[in-house]
Design a protein around this motif. Structure first.
Motif, PDB file in Angstrom:
ATOM      1  N   ASP A   1      74.427  16.475  43.975  1.00 10.48           N
ATOM      2  CA  ASP A   1      73.591  16.401  45.173  1.00 10.48           C
ATOM      3  C   ASP A   1      73.028  14.993  45.319  1.00 10.48           C
ATOM      4  OD1 ASP A   1      73.081  18.143  47.248  1.00 10.48           O
ATOM      5  OD2 ASP A   1      72.006  19.567  45.980  1.00 10.48           O
ATOM      6  N   ALA A   2      72.625  14.646  46.526  1.00 10.89           N
ATOM      7  CA  ALA A   2      71.998  13.349  46.764  1.00 10.89           C
ATOM      8  C   ALA A   2      70.706  13.237  45.970  1.00 10.89           C
ATOM      9  CB  ALA A   2      71.713  13.175  48.254  1.00 10.89           C
ATOM     10  N   GLY A   3      70.483  12.052  45.378  1.00  8.92           N
ATOM     11  CA  GLY A   3      69.271  11.806  44.615  1.00  8.92           C
ATOM     12  C   GLY A   3      69.376  12.141  43.148  1.00  8.92           C
ATOM     13  N   VAL A   4      70.537  12.665  42.703  1.00  7.06           N
ATOM     14  CA  VAL A   4      70.733  13.032  41.296  1.00  7.06           C
ATOM     15  C   VAL A   4      71.458  11.902  40.577  1.00  7.06           C
ATOM     16  CG1 VAL A   4      71.814  14.692  39.742  1.00  7.06           C
ATOM     17  CG2 VAL A   4      70.822  15.466  41.899  1.00  7.06           C
ATOM     18  N   ASP A   5      71.046  11.605  39.348  1.00  3.46           N
ATOM     19  CA  ASP A   5      71.711  10.565  38.562  1.00  3.46           C
ATOM     20  C   ASP A   5      73.171  10.925  38.315  1.00  3.46           C
ATOM     21  OD1 ASP A   5      69.365   9.137  38.430  1.00  3.46           O
ATOM     22  OD2 ASP A   5      68.783   9.920  36.458  1.00  3.46           O
ATOM     23  N   ALA A   6      74.047   9.956  38.500  1.00  2.00           N
ATOM     24  CA  ALA A   6      75.481  10.170  38.284  1.00  2.00           C
ATOM     25  C   ALA A   6      75.803  10.050  36.799  1.00  2.00           C
ATOM     26  CB  ALA A   6      76.290   9.151  39.081  1.00  2.00           C
ATOM     27  N   ASP A   7      76.594  10.982  36.294  1.00  2.09           N
ATOM     28  CA  ASP A   7      76.969  10.931  34.890  1.00  2.09           C
ATOM     29  C   ASP A   7      78.472  11.052  34.671  1.00  2.09           C
ATOM     30  OD1 ASP A   7      77.405  13.544  35.550  1.00  2.09           O
ATOM     31  OD2 ASP A   7      76.021  14.396  34.087  1.00  2.09           O
ATOM     32  N   SER A   8      79.247  11.210  35.762  1.00  2.00           N
ATOM     33  CA  SER A   8      80.693  11.399  35.606  1.00  2.00           C
ATOM     34  C   SER A   8      81.434  10.892  36.832  1.00  2.00           C
ATOM     35  CB  SER A   8      81.034  12.881  35.404  1.00  2.00           C
ATOM     36  OG  SER A   8      80.445  13.402  34.243  1.00  2.00           O
TER      37      SER A   8
ATOM     38  N   GLU B   1      92.800  12.617  44.541  1.00  2.00           N
ATOM     39  CA  GLU B   1      91.751  11.698  44.978  1.00  2.00           C
ATOM     40  C   GLU B   1      90.554  11.788  44.037  1.00  2.00           C
ATOM     41  OE1 GLU B   1      91.906  10.645  49.446  1.00  2.00           O
ATOM     42  OE2 GLU B   1      91.674  12.828  49.352  1.00  2.00           O
ATOM     43  N   TRP B   2      89.642  10.828  44.194  1.00  2.00           N
ATOM     44  CA  TRP B   2      88.539  10.726  43.238  1.00  2.00           C
ATOM     45  C   TRP B   2      87.247  10.308  43.941  1.00  2.00           C
ATOM     46  CZ3 TRP B   2      92.741   7.294  43.321  1.00  2.00           C
ATOM     47  CH2 TRP B   2      92.463   6.030  43.857  1.00  2.00           C
ATOM     48  N   CYS B   3      86.151  10.378  43.197  1.00  2.00           N
ATOM     49  CA  CYS B   3      84.872   9.881  43.698  1.00  2.00           C
ATOM     50  C   CYS B   3      83.953   9.593  42.519  1.00  2.00           C
ATOM     51  CB  CYS B   3      84.215  10.887  44.652  1.00  2.00           C
ATOM     52  SG  CYS B   3      83.510  12.311  43.835  1.00  2.00           S
ATOM     53  N   SER B   4      82.889   8.848  42.793  1.00  2.00           N
ATOM     54  CA  SER B   4      81.836   8.537  41.829  1.00  2.00           C
ATOM     55  C   SER B   4      82.330   7.745  40.622  1.00  2.00           C
ATOM     56  CB  SER B   4      81.163   9.841  41.352  1.00  2.00           C
ATOM     57  OG  SER B   4      80.014   9.574  40.599  1.00  2.00           O
ATOM     58  N   GLU B   5      83.380   6.903  40.820  1.00  7.89           N
ATOM     59  CA  GLU B   5      83.821   6.068  39.694  1.00  7.89           C
ATOM     60  C   GLU B   5      82.810   4.992  39.347  1.00  7.89           C
ATOM     61  OE1 GLU B   5      86.264   4.247  43.143  1.00  7.89           O
ATOM     62  OE2 GLU B   5      84.945   5.957  42.799  1.00  7.89           O
ATOM     63  N   VAL B   6      81.846   4.747  40.253  1.00 10.56           N
ATOM     64  CA  VAL B   6      80.811   3.759  39.990  1.00 10.56           C
ATOM     65  C   VAL B   6      80.004   4.125  38.741  1.00 10.56           C
ATOM     66  CG1 VAL B   6      79.173   4.922  41.515  1.00 10.56           C
ATOM     67  CG2 VAL B   6      78.881   2.493  41.025  1.00 10.56           C
ATOM     68  N   ALA B   7      79.941   5.416  38.386  1.00  8.41           N
ATOM     69  CA  ALA B   7      79.186   5.846  37.205  1.00  8.41           C
ATOM     70  C   ALA B   7      79.751   5.251  35.922  1.00  8.41           C
ATOM     71  CB  ALA B   7      79.190   7.370  37.108  1.00  8.41           C
TER      72      ALA B   7
END
Length: 312
Positions: A158-165, A199-205
């Motif tokens: 969800d928005a506002g949650v720390d990314a861990d993966s 496809e992928w997302c959140s690789e910035v983590a």
């Protein structure tokens, strides 16, 4: 008809022929009995399996009804269970093969690596990473990657949650929308916010501390691979060559991310597979950043043209 218990207008006329006829008849009876018994056993086993599944479905429906679970949630649960059962029946899970427990740690690690690679290597950075060190890459596949099964409407983050993966889609479709929104809104997201297999997302983590700016949830029953950022870092820092390559790519990636932030285009979908194949729709600064990432992932020799950023 000598091979079945039936009569015919041909009879043995001497002792040798009678002995032969008796032997053939006994052999035919044994073969026929064995054949029929194997069919009966197979049908019985199939019925038992179907009965077990049917009984579990009945118990699940009874549980949902007696515990007064809402109709909408009950439908989601039943739909996911049916999809999961159907999907599992098409493939053999490692938990179903007891002999896999006999494998050495090295063999099991190599098998896990080959299972993950087809999906992971679709990301340009991970493809480059695998070419830097086979040992480090093997550890990433075995220690940092986990498989998640998601029902329709399940929220991954969800928005506002720390990314861990970082997440890569194996099967199904995922929907992404900026900010915190309802499941119905995500399900009707634009096509450019729908993630399909590969496809992928959140690789910035994997490169920096990050807080999600949008919501990702399953719009179809799905399976995804999650690359744990902390375990990925623990594996990466053990190999200096991999550290340098990751730092170079990460530096260019963060430059692209900063350009997107200045242009008000910051999302968890910083790069998509289509960005590396299609230049249309990207603003000039983002395009320059993507071009730089392309050069970094094109070959291992390209890495030497960039200096490792100083640690902060």
């Amino acid at each position: 008809t000598q091979f079945t218990p039936a009569s015919m207008e041909v009879f043995p006329c001497n002792t040798t022929e009678r002995a032969f006829a008796v032997c053939v008849l006994l052999f035919a009876l044994l073969v026929l009995s064995s054949f029929l018994s194997s069919i009966t056993a197979s049908v019985t086993q199939l019925r038992q399996l179907n009965w077990k599944h049917h009984r579990q479905v009945i118990l699940l429906r009874t549980f949902l009804r007696r515990r007064r679970i809402s109709t909408s949630l009950s439908l989601r649960i039943m739909s996911f269970v049916e999809w999961k059962q159907r999907n599992d029946s098409r493939q053999v899970r490692d938990s179903d093969v007891s002999l896999l427990g006999c494998l050495s740690d090295q063999l099991r690690a190599e098998m896990t690596r080959e299972l993950c690679e087809p999906t992971l290597l679709k990301h340009p950075f991970l493809f480059m990473y695998s070419g830097q060190s086979s040992v480090a890459w093997g550890r990433v596949c075995t220690q940092a990657v986990r498989r998640l099964s998601l029902a329709v409407g399940d929220v991954v983050f969800d928005a506002g949650v720390d990314a861990d993966s970082m997440y890569l889609v194996l099967v199904g479709r995922m929907g992404y929308a900026l900010q915190r929104v309802s499941m119905a809104h995500v399900a009707h997201s634009r096509d450019d916010c729908i993630m399909s297999a590969g496809e992928w997302c959140s690789e910035v983590a994997l490169f920096t501390a990050w807080v999600h700016v949008g919501t990702l949830c399953a719009v179809k029953n799905s399976e995804v691979l999650a690359v744990d950022a902390h375990r990925f870092l623990e594996v990466t820092v053990k190999d200096q060559k991999v550290v340098e390559a990751t730092a170079r790519y990460g530096s260019s990636f963060l430059q692209m991310l900063n350009a997107q932030a200045e242009d008000g285009e910051l999302t968890d979908l910083a790069t998509r597979a289509r960005d590396f194949d299609n230049d249309q729709g990207l603003n000039p600064r983002t395009q320059r950043s993507v071009d730089r990432l392309r050069k970094l992932t094109a070959s291992s020799s390209a890495l030497s043209s960039f200096e490792t950023p100083a640690a902060k």
